[in-house]
Write a protein that holds these residues in place. Structure first.
Motif, mmCIF file in Angstrom:
data_model
loop_
_atom_site.group_PDB
_atom_site.id
_atom_site.type_symbol
_atom_site.label_atom_id
_atom_site.label_comp_id
_atom_site.label_asym_id
_atom_site.label_seq_id
_atom_site.Cartn_x
_atom_site.Cartn_y
_atom_site.Cartn_z
ATOM 1 N N LYS A 1 -0.667 3.429 7.265
ATOM 2 C CA LYS A 1 0.125 4.219 6.330
ATOM 3 C C LYS A 1 -0.200 3.841 4.890
ATOM 4 O O LYS A 1 -0.287 4.700 4.016
ATOM 5 N N GLU A 2 -0.370 2.530 4.647
ATOM 6 C CA GLU A 2 -0.688 2.091 3.284
ATOM 7 C C GLU A 2 -2.045 2.635 2.838
ATOM 8 O O GLU A 2 -2.209 3.048 1.697
ATOM 9 N N LEU A 3 -3.016 2.628 3.755
ATOM 10 C CA LEU A 3 -4.336 3.161 3.416
ATOM 11 C C LEU A 3 -4.257 4.656 3.120
ATOM 12 O O LEU A 3 -4.878 5.145 2.175
ATOM 13 N N LEU A 4 -3.485 5.376 3.934
ATOM 14 C CA LEU A 4 -3.343 6.810 3.710
ATOM 15 C C LEU A 4 -2.671 7.083 2.374
ATOM 16 O O LEU A 4 -3.095 7.966 1.629
ATOM 17 N N ALA A 5 -1.628 6.325 2.078
ATOM 18 C CA ALA A 5 -0.907 6.532 0.822
ATOM 19 C C ALA A 5 -1.820 6.259 -0.365
ATOM 20 O O ALA A 5 -1.758 6.958 -1.378
ATOM 21 N N ALA A 6 -2.676 5.254 -0.252
ATOM 22 C CA ALA A 6 -3.576 4.908 -1.354
ATOM 23 C C ALA A 6 -4.654 5.970 -1.537
ATOM 24 O O ALA A 6 -5.112 6.213 -2.648
ATOM 25 N N SER A 7 -5.073 6.610 -0.449
ATOM 26 C CA SER A 7 -6.183 7.550 -0.544
ATOM 27 C C SER A 7 -5.731 9.009 -0.568
ATOM 28 O O SER A 7 -6.552 9.903 -0.475
ATOM 29 N N ARG A 8 -4.447 9.245 -0.688
ATOM 30 C CA ARG A 8 -3.939 10.615 -0.686
ATOM 31 C C ARG A 8 -4.222 11.259 -2.047
ATOM 32 O O ARG A 8 -3.839 10.739 -3.089
ATOM 33 N N GLU B 1 9.707 -9.637 9.074
ATOM 34 C CA GLU B 1 8.794 -9.339 7.963
ATOM 35 C C GLU B 1 7.349 -9.639 8.362
ATOM 36 O O GLU B 1 6.433 -8.886 8.037
ATOM 37 N N LYS B 2 7.153 -10.731 9.106
ATOM 38 C CA LYS B 2 5.814 -11.093 9.553
ATOM 39 C C LYS B 2 5.277 -10.023 10.514
ATOM 40 O O LYS B 2 4.128 -9.606 10.426
ATOM 41 N N LEU B 3 6.129 -9.559 11.424
ATOM 42 C CA LEU B 3 5.704 -8.525 12.369
ATOM 43 C C LEU B 3 5.380 -7.223 11.642
ATOM 44 O O LEU B 3 4.411 -6.547 11.965
ATOM 45 N N ARG B 4 6.197 -6.873 10.645
ATOM 46 C CA ARG B 4 5.946 -5.640 9.892
ATOM 47 C C ARG B 4 4.647 -5.733 9.113
ATOM 48 O O ARG B 4 3.919 -4.752 8.982
ATOM 49 N N ALA B 5 4.348 -6.909 8.593
ATOM 50 C CA ALA B 5 3.121 -7.075 7.809
ATOM 51 C C ALA B 5 1.888 -6.940 8.696
ATOM 52 O O ALA B 5 0.858 -6.430 8.265
ATOM 53 N N LYS B 6 1.989 -7.398 9.963
ATOM 54 C CA LYS B 6 0.856 -7.346 10.880
ATOM 55 C C LYS B 6 0.650 -5.965 11.495
ATOM 56 O O LYS B 6 -0.404 -5.671 12.017
ATOM 57 N N SER B 7 1.676 -5.152 11.460
ATOM 58 C CA SER B 7 1.655 -3.870 12.149
ATOM 59 C C SER B 7 0.465 -3.006 11.717
ATOM 60 O O SER B 7 0.314 -2.688 10.534
ATOM 61 N N PRO B 8 -0.381 -2.591 12.665
ATOM 62 C CA PRO B 8 -1.519 -1.742 12.296
ATOM 63 C C PRO B 8 -1.060 -0.381 11.785
ATOM 64 O O PRO B 8 -1.697 0.219 10.922
#
Length: 106
Positions: A48-55, A36-43
């Motif tokens: 993807k989260e930024l793209l999803a928010a700005s889509r 979970e820590k590695l997934r949270a750090k993943s660039p």
């Protein structure tokens, strides 16, 4: 009675088995926390989260204005973050400079 159920054996587990189970559970939890820590750090995840928010869908009538507003907001956030970083840096350097001047006076 003729059809009596056979008596089952003891349900007591050995201590070896008990501690083995505890160890396995702890290792599994540790592994989950690590992934979970590695997934949270993943660039890539952050991107993807930024793209999803700005889509914004193309059917939106004011898409261009919304895109520009989001870009301006992102730039302002980056600028604010840089200013905070500089303030922290200045606060860290200022006390060190004051200590050096006091050492020279003594």
């Amino acid at each position: 009675p003729p059809h009596m159920a056979a008596r089952s054996g003891s349900k007591r587990a050995t201590l070896k088995h008990k501690y083995k189970v505890i160890r396995k559970v702890a290792l599994h939890a540790k592994k989950l926390r690590k992934t979970e820590k590695l997934r949270a750090k993943s660039p890539r995840r952050r991107q993807k989260e930024l793209l999803a928010a700005s889509r914004i869908p193309n059917s939106c009538p004011f898409k261009l204005e919304l895109v520009n507003a989001a870009e301006a907001r992102r730039a302002a956030d980056a600028e604010q973050k840089a200013a905070e970083k500089e303030a922290r840096r200045a606060a860290r350097i200022a006390p060190a400079a004051g200590e050096a001047e006091e050492a020279e006076e003594a």
